[in-house]
Motif scaffolding. Sequence first.
Motif, short mmCIF file in Angstrom:
data_model
loop_
_atom_site.label_atom_id
_atom_site.label_comp_id
_atom_site.label_asym_id
_atom_site.label_seq_id
_atom_site.Cartn_x
_atom_site.Cartn_y
_atom_site.Cartn_z
N ASN A 128 -5.47 7.49 4.13
CA ASN A 128 -4.95 5.98 5.27
C ASN A 128 -4.02 6.82 6.03
O ASN A 128 -2.13 6.50 4.63
CB ASN A 128 -4.91 5.46 5.52
CG ASN A 128 -4.96 4.10 6.57
OD1 ASN A 128 -5.30 3.98 7.14
ND2 ASN A 128 -4.29 3.36 6.01
N GLU A 129 -3.09 7.23 6.87
CA GLU A 129 -1.86 7.75 7.42
C GLU A 129 -0.66 7.50 6.33
O GLU A 129 -0.49 6.96 6.60
CB GLU A 129 -1.29 6.07 7.77
CG GLU A 129 -2.58 5.64 9.14
CD GLU A 129 -2.15 3.85 9.68
OE1 GLU A 129 -0.74 3.50 9.22
OE2 GLU A 129 -2.68 3.70 11.00
N ARG B 279 0.69 -1.42 -0.12
CA ARG B 279 -0.01 -0.09 0.52
C ARG B 279 0.58 1.54 -0.32
O ARG B 279 1.91 1.40 0.26
CB ARG B 279 -1.19 -0.01 1.44
CG ARG B 279 -0.08 0.36 2.88
CD ARG B 279 -1.52 0.15 3.95
NE ARG B 279 -0.12 -0.19 4.42
CZ ARG B 279 -1.22 0.27 6.10
NH1 ARG B 279 -2.48 -0.01 6.04
NH2 ARG B 279 -0.41 0.67 7.36
N ASP C 125 -3.58 7.27 15.20
CA ASP C 125 -4.30 6.10 14.80
C ASP C 125 -3.34 5.28 16.29
O ASP C 125 -1.24 5.21 15.81
CB ASP C 125 -3.79 5.42 13.57
CG ASP C 125 -4.73 5.15 12.82
OD1 ASP C 125 -5.12 5.74 12.69
OD2 ASP C 125 -4.09 5.27 11.58
N GLU D 272 -8.19 4.63 15.13
CA GLU D 272 -7.48 2.96 15.20
C GLU D 272 -6.63 2.95 16.47
O GLU D 272 -6.16 3.49 16.80
CB GLU D 272 -6.40 3.25 14.02
CG GLU D 272 -6.92 2.86 12.87
CD GLU D 272 -5.93 2.20 11.50
OE1 GLU D 272 -5.15 2.04 11.51
OE2 GLU D 272 -6.49 2.76 10.41
N TYR E 196 -1.27 2.59 18.87
CA TYR E 196 -0.77 1.10 18.60
C TYR E 196 0.14 1.42 20.23
O TYR E 196 1.84 1.03 19.70
CB TYR E 196 -0.15 0.82 17.22
CG TYR E 196 -1.50 1.02 16.74
CD1 TYR E 196 -2.32 -0.27 16.52
CD2 TYR E 196 -1.81 1.67 15.09
CE1 TYR E 196 -2.88 -0.15 15.97
CE2 TYR E 196 -2.14 1.51 14.66
CZ TYR E 196 -3.90 0.40 14.58
OH TYR E 196 -4.23 0.17 13.98
ZN LIG Z 1 -3.87 1.87 10.57
#
Ligand SMILES: [Zn+2]
Lengths: 648, 648, 648
Positions: A143-144, A105, A273, A329, A275
């Motif tokens: 996205n990101e 991606r 996001d 996220e 994590y």
């Molecule tokens: Zn992600």
Amino acid sequence: MERTLGCCYYPEHWDETIWSSDAQRMAQLGLTWVRIGEFAWSRIEPEPGAFDWDWLDRAIDILGQAGLKVVLGTPTATPPRWVVDKHPDMLAVDAQGQTRGFGSRRHYCFSHSGYLQESRRIVRMLAERYGQNPCVAAWQTDNEYGCHDTVISYSQAAREAFRDWLRVQFPAQEGNAGDIEALNTAWGNVFWSMEYRDFDDIDLPNLTVTEPNPAHALAFRRFSSEQVVRFNRAQVEIIREYTTAPIAHNYMGRVTDFDHFAVGADLEISSWDSYPLGFLEDRVGASEQAQRAYARQGDPDFQAFHHDLYRAVGRAGSNGAKPRLWVMEQQPGPVNWAPYNPAPLPGMVRLWTWEAFAHGAEAVLYFRWRQAPFAQEQLHAGLLRPDSENAPGADEAAQVAIELKNAKNVEIVQSNVGLIFDYAAEWSWNVQPQGQGLSYFGLVFDHYCALRRAGLSVDILPPDATGLEGYDLILAPGMMHMPDPLKEALNNSGAQILIGPRSAARDAHFSIPTPLPPGWNGLDTLVARLETLRPDLPRPLEGGGSVQNWLETLEGTAQPVLSLQDGTTVAVRAGSVTYNGAWLDEAGLDRLVADLCAQAGLEVTVMPEGLRRRDTGAERFWFNYSGQSIDCEAGTVPAAGVLRETLG
Amino acid sequence: MERTLGCCYYPEHWDETIWSSDAQRMAQLGLTWVRIGEFAWSRIEPEPGAFDWDWLDRAIDILGQAGLKVVLGTPTATPPRWVVDKHPDMLAVDAQGQTRGFGSRRHYCFSHSGYLQESRRIVRMLAERYGQNPCVAAWQTDNEYGCHDTVISYSQAAREAFRDWLRVQFPAQEGNAGDIEALNTAWGNVFWSMEYRDFDDIDLPNLTVTEPNPAHALAFRRFSSEQVVRFNRAQVEIIREYTTAPIAHNYMGRVTDFDHFAVGADLEISSWDSYPLGFLEDRVGASEQAQRAYARQGDPDFQAFHHDLYRAVGRAGSNGAKPRLWVMEQQPGPVNWAPYNPAPLPGMVRLWTWEAFAHGAEAVLYFRWRQAPFAQEQLHAGLLRPDSENAPGADEAAQVAIELKNAKNVEIVQSNVGLIFDYAAEWSWNVQPQGQGLSYFGLVFDHYCALRRAGLSVDILPPDATGLEGYDLILAPGMMHMPDPLKEALNNSGAQILIGPRSAARDAHFSIPTPLPPGWNGLDTLVARLETLRPDLPRPLEGGGSVQNWLETLEGTAQPVLSLQDGTTVAVRAGSVTYNGAWLDEAGLDRLVADLCAQAGLEVTVMPEGLRRRDTGAERFWFNYSGQSIDCEAGTVPAAGVLRETLG
Amino acid sequence: MERTLGCCYYPEHWDETIWSSDAQRMAQLGLTWVRIGEFAWSRIEPEPGAFDWDWLDRAIDILGQAGLKVVLGTPTATPPRWVVDKHPDMLAVDAQGQTRGFGSRRHYCFSHSGYLQESRRIVRMLAERYGQNPCVAAWQTDNEYGCHDTVISYSQAAREAFRDWLRVQFPAQEGNAGDIEALNTAWGNVFWSMEYRDFDDIDLPNLTVTEPNPAHALAFRRFSSEQVVRFNRAQVEIIREYTTAPIAHNYMGRVTDFDHFAVGADLEISSWDSYPLGFLEDRVGASEQAQRAYARQGDPDFQAFHHDLYRAVGRAGSNGAKPRLWVMEQQPGPVNWAPYNPAPLPGMVRLWTWEAFAHGAEAVLYFRWRQAPFAQEQLHAGLLRPDSENAPGADEAAQVAIELKNAKNVEIVQSNVGLIFDYAAEWSWNVQPQGQGLSYFGLVFDHYCALRRAGLSVDILPPDATGLEGYDLILAPGMMHMPDPLKEALNNSGAQILIGPRSAARDAHFSIPTPLPPGWNGLDTLVARLETLRPDLPRPLEGGGSVQNWLETLEGTAQPVLSLQDGTTVAVRAGSVTYNGAWLDEAGLDRLVADLCAQAGLEVTVMPEGLRRRDTGAERFWFNYSGQSIDCEAGTVPAAGVLRETLG
Ligand SMILES: [Zn+2]
Ligand SMILES: [Zn+2]
Ligand SMILES: [Zn+2]
């Protein structure tokens, strides 16, 4: 503001027969939001120009029927194979000159105009179709941005765009051919006969024999950041033609290759996001000891930093409403991409969620609904296991959903302390670290952690902040170029100000100004010399703590406030402005913060290891990142637990 | 010989209005020399064929008016952009096959004939114009050949030139097509069917599946070195047409990719660039403990080694005068390019300067006059700060200038000890280290340090030295190929001789000779086997010290002089020749040096940690590299200080 | 079966005048076999189509005259320069996209059809000429497939062949265009819009922005392995047209990039190249402590593992005879290619040889006869030194030759314990380690070592083993995809079975199956979650030992047999099947093995550090890998020594 939960969902990954039960289970779990669509280009447009909307219509309908609100993502992070075949030169090129291929991606160069057109086209198709769909309550662009090191591309498209961008930076008196002499002078290209005769002479700053001119490198970083802004804005402008729903982008933690404030200025929702476990392993830069201690919890300050940062990123509503902060996220269990991928301690998914709310988040969406049994992220946990049973994260999410029903709303208030974060300073340090491994992010984060260890709540501020009233203390360490209006705003803020090391050390084109830095009105000090230090050679401070990494020699009449054991002055003060010429270790920073708080009239409460607190309007939140319960003034905070204290 | 100081200056970096005061301040500081011009091609010839001499004329004039002597550098290390556009294939190619681009310096391949012509052209223009200028008292060719790993290029130009060079190495009976069978045989190409049918079959030895034939790799190293010699000689021949002023090149410390003796044979001045703190961090290879202990002083032996090396490099005057040793660039404060960049301890700039004089330097020039506020080296200290105030280095330079006025001249005399340094041996070890991280430089430097710890002064000798009379002790460790004349000269020198490990281990084309090495006349020993050892598995010597890295099994009747605790013989002797089959640690080398000195009738004085001495005609110099004062037989040497003791 | 010795010889490296005395010395030393020819293409066919057989005829004749049996190698690992010139695109391409050039060996891509034709041609010429030669008693194809990372090539030839291979994997209903939708579904390409519209869309899985789809990566690994099988089979088919002599390939230790079982199915002799000291330094993965302890002996289990592995690889004779195990290259002294290259402890060459015999080897050939004085391996010891004197290895070889005359034959019997090794599982873990540094090989080898520490002899079994009768205990850890027939065969074997961690965790195309793994008939357990652990965060087991690296959360009703100190179940059992969800450390594995042995009725004898034993029909062999003598129940085993104990 109501707090809500949600999840990321990929209907195209699952048999359509289970969409409906998925939607109902989401609602039953207490979720409000469901983000979809972001990687689905090959299903929406399987062949060039041949669209298949039916499945997406049905998916949105089914989710909406279940009472969920859809966040619809544009799929531009994953152009299908046929897009790449149509534009083979749209692929980014890495610093080694290697083209980055199709097969995962983010395989595009932000500067490629053909791909920008394709993106505009697909976004318009989506917005046209769903802009007025009542179930679609928000949008996400791409996205990101920047994930997998994708901001900077050394492609031919980037080369040509960079030259044009430079022409605009150094405009000719007439026409748009640019003033190449102005560039040569600003960059000091005479240094090694690097003078250009035309903008078309200018290459990208990779693959040089030794380091390129830092002015050249920094300009390319600024350009690369602006290409992201431009790409994102193109999508936003189209979406806005069709809807008034708020638009978000989901920033990735610790990605600093583009200016989030600039991208965020076009977006109503600033989302990121989160994590925590993956970040601790691969990007926090914590000590080995801390990596062990927090392996299943994440760094105690890293998430808070990003919440505070992204609370400051975003577009004020037309009605003057504050920008909206989301976690788009949220890690719900082990991830698949860090060097080691442990499971969170029981309680941490709930803790991370509440921490986001305490810092102002309006919504927290878990990534992802169900763990995918195939492809790259098959070992990334979801709320559900691949066999559709609840994973442990689902139970903690459900608990938060119940708690939210009964909890009063979180009221975000201005903090006493401000901390400026400047993306351009990060690029500047990257371009010229002067000591191995030194980064602006590291320096700012060290300051942030020290403030948090002192029990303080922090507002992160953009480098072009103007309204600095109401703060008792503002920190702006390491911001290598400080425009005059900012200096003035700081001086006029009424707050105690901390600058240095390296603050205001460069002009706009990366030259050292004369008089020497910091050149601060009212503060008679200048950086006469600077050193970087081996990590195993810290220099002890008189009174405790040490200087590490970075040490400036200060000259002038300002009042010393910190010195080395050999008597060398390390930090000075005049009036409300303190200049610190050193990168301090934890003990040193704790002392400096205590001193600044004393000056500012702020009370310091030393936090036990692993405990952090966050003040909101009527409540104080206590978060225990450690594996043991901790007693604090508000009571006992269980391991991996949260305590809400009502404030006087 | 009069000792003088100087600095490196870039008038083109500064507004012309301050040239005059700069020149006067240089003179006032006590400087004699000013090196200019070396990176100024884009200002001399901003457009192809369009020259601008006026500014340079004025600069030289102003400097000369102030009483300074100019060293004029040729600007060939920094060809402007338009030169590269004219010759796109002049760029070097790295071992990965990647072209090394424009945007810094040294962006050329030594084998490119087009660029060689451009270099000849610009050098001729410069020499024609300034050859008879009375202010120009010396010349410098290019800048730091080999810096940034620029000797070796895998370009197409290099490929073709290498093939032609090999034809000359393996000449045909007639014509110049070469004798490919001779090459195949000499290299043992039959080994893996690597036999060539024509010289045009031969590629450069990069990008092979596993390692290339070491004979192939070594030939390419020899070729690459000769390309530097050829490039430099082309400039020298042109300059000589216009002037009798001496010509220098400024070698960079620890660059060993070309044969400095061969380049030096064309130059009257052998000069080098001395950056003790940067070197300690990035190239000495010292232990972590030593890197901490000397972080602000530099390695106690590294500068001395280079002074002694470069004293031996250079062209004897037509009158038989010795070659002249200079330090063309001397670190005056923190640099910008090492992993960490601390400031020198107060006193070190003076110490380094005096150490250069003690080892025979005629001039020491500080790099640079004023710190540049722009471009790549903006954090490289100068004698002046960017704001034109004196940096600390200026004060130490001024102190030396004053001391020089009153000090008697240094008289260089032949040392008792000689140490052979052979660049080809360095390439041979690089091509075949056999143990990770092992290098010839490391081995020779270990021996040099041991001699210095014993209080000895050392002459470094070239591998083709013939006059070896007058030495009591000569060391030639690790010289993998030793031509017969050298072996004979050593045997006939009257000195004690130390050879091994690995001395005389290969023939001229990198094959193992039979009888097995060292094949030394009068010494019945042979290397029956060799081992390399993990760093954590040293083997203890009987009597103290250990073998590390390298251990040979010796056979023969020569007398054992060192053995392992298990009885294995490690070093043997017959008459005045000692063969040592092991890489010894510090304690082992100290024992071996003590033993050799006893044989040679030399007195050993064990130096305290950080103290070094150097004997000249009537004086003994003591240098204290440590941070504490040290008492020695000549008195107390202050930390970072120098003591001159009158001898006899 | 008679045990024999031999050596590898390169007559083309030596003057023809010494061939005869070499041959006689080989015979006198007690050698039976001499392998030749494998790198001699440039001497056999110096020009395209122009052959020179005379020298090879004479060499074979001279060796045969001395009573030696020749193993004739095909020279396809070293195509001469002219072959590469004829097929420039035959070169392999590395993962960075860089072509791997001529100048060493193995410079070809297995997928290139032009090179395959050249290989067929030269093999046919050789086989035609020597197929019936009475001195040629065996053949070897190529040399060390996969050495120097040469199985995987990212060339255009590989790209095209991979697409065709995929068409066969996903066949269309009709024709050979393939079913691209089947591939998209099997791989889950919808995940990031990676769906293909045609097989020609599919690139090789390198140079993607982030990781490629693991299904894509694994398919490419399977394809690459099959290309090796195809290449080898082409040679075998031709050789068989001309001779009935057995054919071997010499596998290289720890090379797992192709399926040795699949290659071996075409070959009568399964041989490997054993370099214990080099392996310990560069591929065993032992702890630093073990690397020190065994630096001169090699890992105590690594050679045995490969003997046991290769005893299982190979083609059963047409008469049902077992495949034959050889060591084609045995280290006789220091090698040249490891990070450090020490000499073996005296005795080790004999020990390694006897160990091979004890594990079923029929022949052990030393590499090489005489150390070459030239080219890449000039520091690789031979039985002879370059000056033709015996090296220490020759004396140990001679001792074994004498011992063989008087020793009874070794009788290989089925072991009580089986251990499955699956190359595809190794690729699967490589594609998705989930924790840094984790590998299937490491996991299996840890189990193998534990079995050996318990004094057990082991049979390694292929993943498609069907006849599993006769074993008391079979281990199959980490085999990510387990076909149903294997599961059944294990369940029906009558043995105690150990599976997990990660056994049966993926379907054939790398998706997670539902119900969740292991999905084992009769065992009610499933892996609900998995974590990977930092090396510094092991989790202690109740009762001793720890979990490291990998930990699964198990659900179900099966009986717990191991648990963490916090009570979490780590391994479970139902009937004869044990599922272990953790990667155990040594102490943990020892406990698990002891428990399994108790279940299986096998006696455990804990081996002292460095001692290992191996049972054969009537004898038990004891091997002492340590540097001290060890007393065992059978007597005292000297350091680096062997003891043969007659059994009952
Ligand atoms: Zn992600
Ligand atoms: Zn320099
Ligand atoms: Zn081999």
